[in-house]
Design a protein around this motif. Structure first.
Motif, PDB file in Angstrom:
ATOM      1  N   ILE A   7     -69.034  70.907  25.623  1.00 17.93           N
ATOM      2  CA  ILE A   7     -67.849  70.805  25.582  1.00 17.93           C
ATOM      3  C   ILE A   7     -67.170  69.553  26.659  1.00 17.93           C
ATOM      4  CG2 ILE A   7     -65.952  71.730  26.196  1.00 17.93           C
ATOM      5  CD1 ILE A   7     -67.118  74.355  25.460  1.00 17.93           C
ATOM      6  N   ASP A   8     -68.351  69.321  27.632  1.00 14.92           N
ATOM      7  CA  ASP A   8     -67.920  67.900  28.518  1.00 14.92           C
ATOM      8  C   ASP A   8     -68.003  66.965  27.325  1.00 14.92           C
ATOM      9  OD1 ASP A   8     -67.782  69.378  30.783  1.00 14.92           O
ATOM     10  OD2 ASP A   8     -69.708  69.605  31.200  1.00 14.92           O
ATOM     11  N   PHE A   9     -69.825  66.839  26.730  1.00 16.52           N
ATOM     12  CA  PHE A   9     -69.334  65.623  26.060  1.00 16.52           C
ATOM     13  C   PHE A   9     -68.745  65.098  24.383  1.00 16.52           C
ATOM     14  CE2 PHE A   9     -74.164  65.924  26.934  1.00 16.52           C
ATOM     15  CZ  PHE A   9     -74.227  64.242  27.327  1.00 16.52           C
ATOM     16  N   ALA A  10     -68.069  66.535  23.988  1.00 21.00           N
ATOM     17  CA  ALA A  10     -66.968  66.677  22.774  1.00 21.00           C
ATOM     18  C   ALA A  10     -65.576  65.952  23.899  1.00 21.00           C
ATOM     19  CB  ALA A  10     -66.463  68.266  22.305  1.00 21.00           C
ATOM     20  N   ILE A  11     -65.286  66.147  24.978  1.00 22.80           N
ATOM     21  CA  ILE A  11     -64.369  65.537  26.077  1.00 22.80           C
ATOM     22  C   ILE A  11     -64.642  64.140  25.968  1.00 22.80           C
ATOM     23  CG2 ILE A  11     -63.098  65.275  27.670  1.00 22.80           C
ATOM     24  CD1 ILE A  11     -63.695  68.477  28.061  1.00 22.80           C
ATOM     25  N   LEU A  12     -65.755  63.794  26.389  1.00 20.29           N
ATOM     26  CA  LEU A  12     -65.710  62.675  26.334  1.00 20.29           C
ATOM     27  C   LEU A  12     -65.582  61.670  24.666  1.00 20.29           C
ATOM     28  CD1 LEU A  12     -68.782  62.605  28.402  1.00 20.29           C
ATOM     29  CD2 LEU A  12     -66.633  61.669  29.046  1.00 20.29           C
ATOM     30  N   ASN A  42     -61.328  66.735  35.595  1.00 22.00           N
ATOM     31  CA  ASN A  42     -61.793  66.170  36.748  1.00 22.00           C
ATOM     32  C   ASN A  42     -63.028  66.401  37.215  1.00 22.00           C
ATOM     33  OD1 ASN A  42     -58.505  65.690  36.911  1.00 22.00           O
ATOM     34  ND2 ASN A  42     -57.590  68.044  37.078  1.00 22.00           N
ATOM     35  N   ARG A  43     -63.458  67.159  37.124  1.00 24.35           N
ATOM     36  CA  ARG A  43     -65.221  67.159  37.337  1.00 24.35           C
ATOM     37  C   ARG A  43     -65.748  66.067  37.087  1.00 24.35           C
ATOM     38  NH1 ARG A  43     -69.247  68.300  35.049  1.00 24.35           N
ATOM     39  NH2 ARG A  43     -68.557  69.292  33.154  1.00 24.35           N
ATOM     40  N   MET A  44     -65.959  65.563  36.037  1.00 22.46           N
ATOM     41  CA  MET A  44     -66.143  64.446  35.702  1.00 22.46           C
ATOM     42  C   MET A  44     -66.024  63.112  35.920  1.00 22.46           C
ATOM     43  SD  MET A  44     -67.599  64.551  31.425  1.00 22.46           S
ATOM     44  CE  MET A  44     -66.017  66.105  31.260  1.00 22.46           C
ATOM     45  N   LEU A  45     -64.275  63.009  36.335  1.00 16.38           N
ATOM     46  CA  LEU A  45     -64.132  62.061  36.962  1.00 16.38           C
ATOM     47  C   LEU A  45     -64.684  61.904  38.055  1.00 16.38           C
ATOM     48  CD1 LEU A  45     -60.332  62.202  35.822  1.00 16.38           C
ATOM     49  CD2 LEU A  45     -62.050  59.977  35.195  1.00 16.38           C
TER      50      LEU A  45
END
Length: 149
Positions: A7-12, A42-45
């Motif tokens: 999901i994180d990679f898809a968001i990116l 927000n977490r990734m930022l």
């Protein structure tokens, strides 16, 4: 930092396609809540996974000459010289490299005269630079900051 999941990679990936894409749209595309998207972004930022950056087209703002300059330095002066190069507004990128050049920079100029001035007046003032190998971009085939498949 926690591991990134699919999901994180898809968001990116969606943000790389269009950085103005709304959290609501990304949530709809991934079939998750908007809160999930907001929390993950927000977490990734916070963890410096990415940052929002405006990528300006240099030609559209009058910078028509791009140069990649390989710099050879005196031993032990690489970092000091890199710090000085960071101060120049013309310089977009400064990196330490192995191989033929100790430092490679990418810089943009309005015209060739500005590039010549930069090399002969600004670089020439920096103590410890042994030589500068100036390469001018003739044609660009790709300019991307997309690292997520």
């Amino acid at each position: 930092m926690g591991k990134l999941d699919h999901i994180d990679f898809a968001i990116l990936g969606y943000l790389q396609e269009n950085g103005k894409r709304s959290y609501t749209e990304i949530a709809r595309l991934l079939d998750v809540s908007e809160g999930t998207i907001r929390t993950r972004i927000n977490r990734m930022l916070k963890e410096d996974v990415f940052e929002f950056v405006i990528h300006t087209n240099p030609n559209k703002i009058g910078l028509h000459v791009q140069a990649i300059i390989g710099i050879s330095t005196k031993l032990g002066m690489q970092e000091e010289i890199a710090i000085q190069l960071n101060r120049y507004s013309e310089v977009r990128f400064v990196g330490a490299f192995s191989g033929r050049h100790d430092i490679i920079i990418q810089a943009y100029f309005k015209n060739n005269e500005d590039l010549v001035f930069f090399v002969n007046k600004k670089l020439a003032k920096i103590d410890g630079i042994v030589s500068a190998d100036v390469n001018i971009e003739l044609k660009q085939f790709k300019d991307s900051f997309s690292y997520v498949p």
